[in-house]
Write a protein that holds these residues in place. Structure first.
Motif, mmCIF file in Angstrom:
data_model
loop_
_atom_site.group_PDB
_atom_site.id
_atom_site.type_symbol
_atom_site.label_atom_id
_atom_site.label_comp_id
_atom_site.label_asym_id
_atom_site.label_seq_id
_atom_site.Cartn_x
_atom_site.Cartn_y
_atom_site.Cartn_z
ATOM 1 N N THR A 110 118.095 52.784 -134.549
ATOM 2 C CA THR A 110 118.648 51.633 -133.845
ATOM 3 C C THR A 110 118.020 50.334 -134.339
ATOM 4 O O THR A 110 116.789 50.212 -134.404
ATOM 5 C CB THR A 110 118.416 51.758 -132.332
ATOM 6 N N TYR A 111 118.877 49.370 -134.675
ATOM 7 C CA TYR A 111 118.427 48.044 -135.115
ATOM 8 C C TYR A 111 118.911 46.983 -134.128
ATOM 9 O O TYR A 111 120.108 46.888 -133.863
ATOM 10 C CB TYR A 111 118.984 47.721 -136.502
ATOM 11 N N PRO A 112 117.997 46.189 -133.571
ATOM 12 C CA PRO A 112 118.422 45.070 -132.716
ATOM 13 C C PRO A 112 119.153 44.025 -133.561
ATOM 14 O O PRO A 112 118.803 43.801 -134.720
ATOM 15 C CB PRO A 112 117.106 44.512 -132.170
ATOM 16 N N ASP A 113 120.159 43.394 -132.981
ATOM 17 C CA ASP A 113 120.837 42.312 -133.683
ATOM 18 C C ASP A 113 119.865 41.166 -133.926
ATOM 19 O O ASP A 113 118.998 40.877 -133.090
ATOM 20 C CB ASP A 113 122.019 41.781 -132.863
ATOM 21 N N LEU A 114 120.007 40.527 -135.071
ATOM 22 C CA LEU A 114 119.170 39.375 -135.390
ATOM 23 C C LEU A 114 119.511 38.238 -134.437
ATOM 24 O O LEU A 114 120.679 37.879 -134.265
ATOM 25 C CB LEU A 114 119.418 38.949 -136.840
ATOM 26 N N ARG A 115 118.503 37.668 -133.799
ATOM 27 C CA ARG A 115 118.737 36.558 -132.869
ATOM 28 C C ARG A 115 119.238 35.331 -133.624
ATOM 29 O O ARG A 115 118.926 35.143 -134.798
ATOM 30 C CB ARG A 115 117.457 36.225 -132.103
ATOM 31 N N VAL A 116 120.008 34.498 -132.939
ATOM 32 C CA VAL A 116 120.607 33.326 -133.566
ATOM 33 C C VAL A 116 119.540 32.434 -134.197
ATOM 34 O O VAL A 116 119.692 31.964 -135.320
ATOM 35 C CB VAL A 116 121.432 32.525 -132.541
ATOM 36 N N ALA A 165 114.381 43.220 -128.591
ATOM 37 C CA ALA A 165 115.809 43.401 -128.349
ATOM 38 C C ALA A 165 116.338 42.280 -127.481
ATOM 39 O O ALA A 165 115.633 41.733 -126.641
ATOM 40 C CB ALA A 165 116.057 44.751 -127.650
ATOM 41 N N GLY A 166 117.585 41.931 -127.706
ATOM 42 C CA GLY A 166 118.222 40.870 -126.913
ATOM 43 C C GLY A 166 119.648 41.246 -126.587
ATOM 44 O O GLY A 166 120.082 42.376 -126.809
ATOM 45 N N ASP A 167 120.390 40.301 -126.066
ATOM 46 C CA ASP A 167 121.781 40.569 -125.716
ATOM 47 C C ASP A 167 122.707 39.621 -126.462
ATOM 48 O O ASP A 167 123.789 39.283 -126.014
ATOM 49 C CB ASP A 167 122.009 40.440 -124.207
ATOM 50 N N GLU A 168 122.257 39.181 -127.647
ATOM 51 C CA GLU A 168 123.054 38.242 -128.442
ATOM 52 C C GLU A 168 123.914 39.007 -129.445
ATOM 53 O O GLU A 168 123.706 38.961 -130.631
ATOM 54 C CB GLU A 168 122.149 37.262 -129.187
ATOM 55 N N GLY A 169 124.848 39.784 -128.947
ATOM 56 C CA GLY A 169 125.733 40.514 -129.836
ATOM 57 C C GLY A 169 126.393 39.563 -130.829
ATOM 58 O O GLY A 169 126.579 38.381 -130.558
ATOM 59 N N LYS A 170 126.755 40.083 -131.987
ATOM 60 C CA LYS A 170 127.200 39.210 -133.075
ATOM 61 C C LYS A 170 128.361 38.311 -132.670
ATOM 62 O O LYS A 170 128.480 37.185 -133.115
ATOM 63 C CB LYS A 170 127.604 40.064 -134.281
ATOM 64 N N ARG A 171 129.258 38.796 -131.852
ATOM 65 C CA ARG A 171 130.431 38.006 -131.485
ATOM 66 C C ARG A 171 130.348 37.417 -130.085
ATOM 67 O O ARG A 171 131.346 36.968 -129.543
ATOM 68 C CB ARG A 171 131.685 38.895 -131.583
ATOM 69 N N THR A 172 129.157 37.424 -129.486
ATOM 70 C CA THR A 172 129.039 36.802 -128.164
ATOM 71 C C THR A 172 128.661 35.340 -128.328
ATOM 72 O O THR A 172 128.135 34.928 -129.325
ATOM 73 C CB THR A 172 127.944 37.506 -127.335
#
Length: 234
Positions: free
Chosen positions: A176-182, A227-234
């Motif tokens: 599992t890889y967390p999405d890169l934060r903005v 980990a965060g909740d910044e999904g790529k398309r959010t």
């Protein structure tokens, strides 16, 4: 009565950037047999576009079609283009034909990379969009490591083929890889811009720094990146 094409109302600014990502991927693939270094810069430029469309989607709004366009564009930019890039370096450095044993092996590794990338993107679109994390190494990350490595002076065919084969496995691995934060994506974008515009300045400091950052994320993100909740398309 004249009607507008459906895409005029269906697509957003973010989707337009995603479409540009696909065009950049095509240019990288077309240039790979002629100038691998230039092709690598286009792969990195496509990665910048890939990050920018997510930022724009969060700022000005996303559309239902965006997540599908994103994965389709990524097939061109981060599956086909880097695979052709590596295969082209092998052909140029070793002077082998695709019909030779070595050429066929290199072609098979490149094809496996594309297959794994396509499967990974399909699974991502079905299960991981907007979750804040994903399973398997991102195609963008794999392509960035290969392109940055080439610009940093890593042109040994054996090493590039080995890395391509490893990424083919990692893209579908249960890690599992967390999405890169903005915020972090923007910093990476600045480094990528340097690698694209001035790849040779200060003994290639920007490609080397980009490669180091990408490898650090590759190796440590599953265990230490917050980990965060910044999904790529959010």
């Amino acid at each position: 009565m004249a009607t507008r094409p459906r895409f005029v109302a269906a697509l957003s600014l973010a989707d337009g950037v995603t479409a540009a990502n696909a065009a950049l991927g095509f240019l990288a693939a077309a240039l790979a047999p002629i100038s691998p270094a230039l092709a690598a810069r286009f792969v990195l430029l496509a990665a910048v576009a890939d990050g920018l469309d997510g930022v724009l989607a969060g700022r000005v709004g996303a559309t239902p079609v965006g997540e599908f366009l994103d994965s389709l564009a990524d097939v061109a930019s981060f599956c086909v283009a880097p695979a052709l890039l590596v295969f082209s370096v092998v052909r140029l450095e070793w002077g082998v034909a695709p019909s030779s044993l070595v050429g066929a092996l290199a072609l098979a590794v490149a094809a496996l990379f594309v297959v794994s990338g396509v499967v990974r993107l399909g699974l991502y679109t079905a299960y991981d969009v907007e979750r804040g994390h994903t399973e398997g190494v991102q195609t963008t990350l794999a392509a960035t490591v290969l392109a940055a490595g080439l610009l940093a002076g890593i042109e040994t065919p054996t090493l590039l083929l080995g890395a391509t084969a490893v990424f083919a496995g990692l893209m579908v691995a249960p890690v599992t890889y967390p999405d890169l934060r903005v915020r972090d994506a923007l910093v990476m974008g600045v480094v990528q811009a340097g690698a694209i515009v001035v790849p040779d300045v200060l003994f290639g400091v920007f490609p080397r720094l980009l490669l180091a950052c990408a490898l650090a994320y590759l190796l440590f993100a599953p265990w230490s990146y917050p980990a965060g909740d910044e999904g790529k398309r959010t």
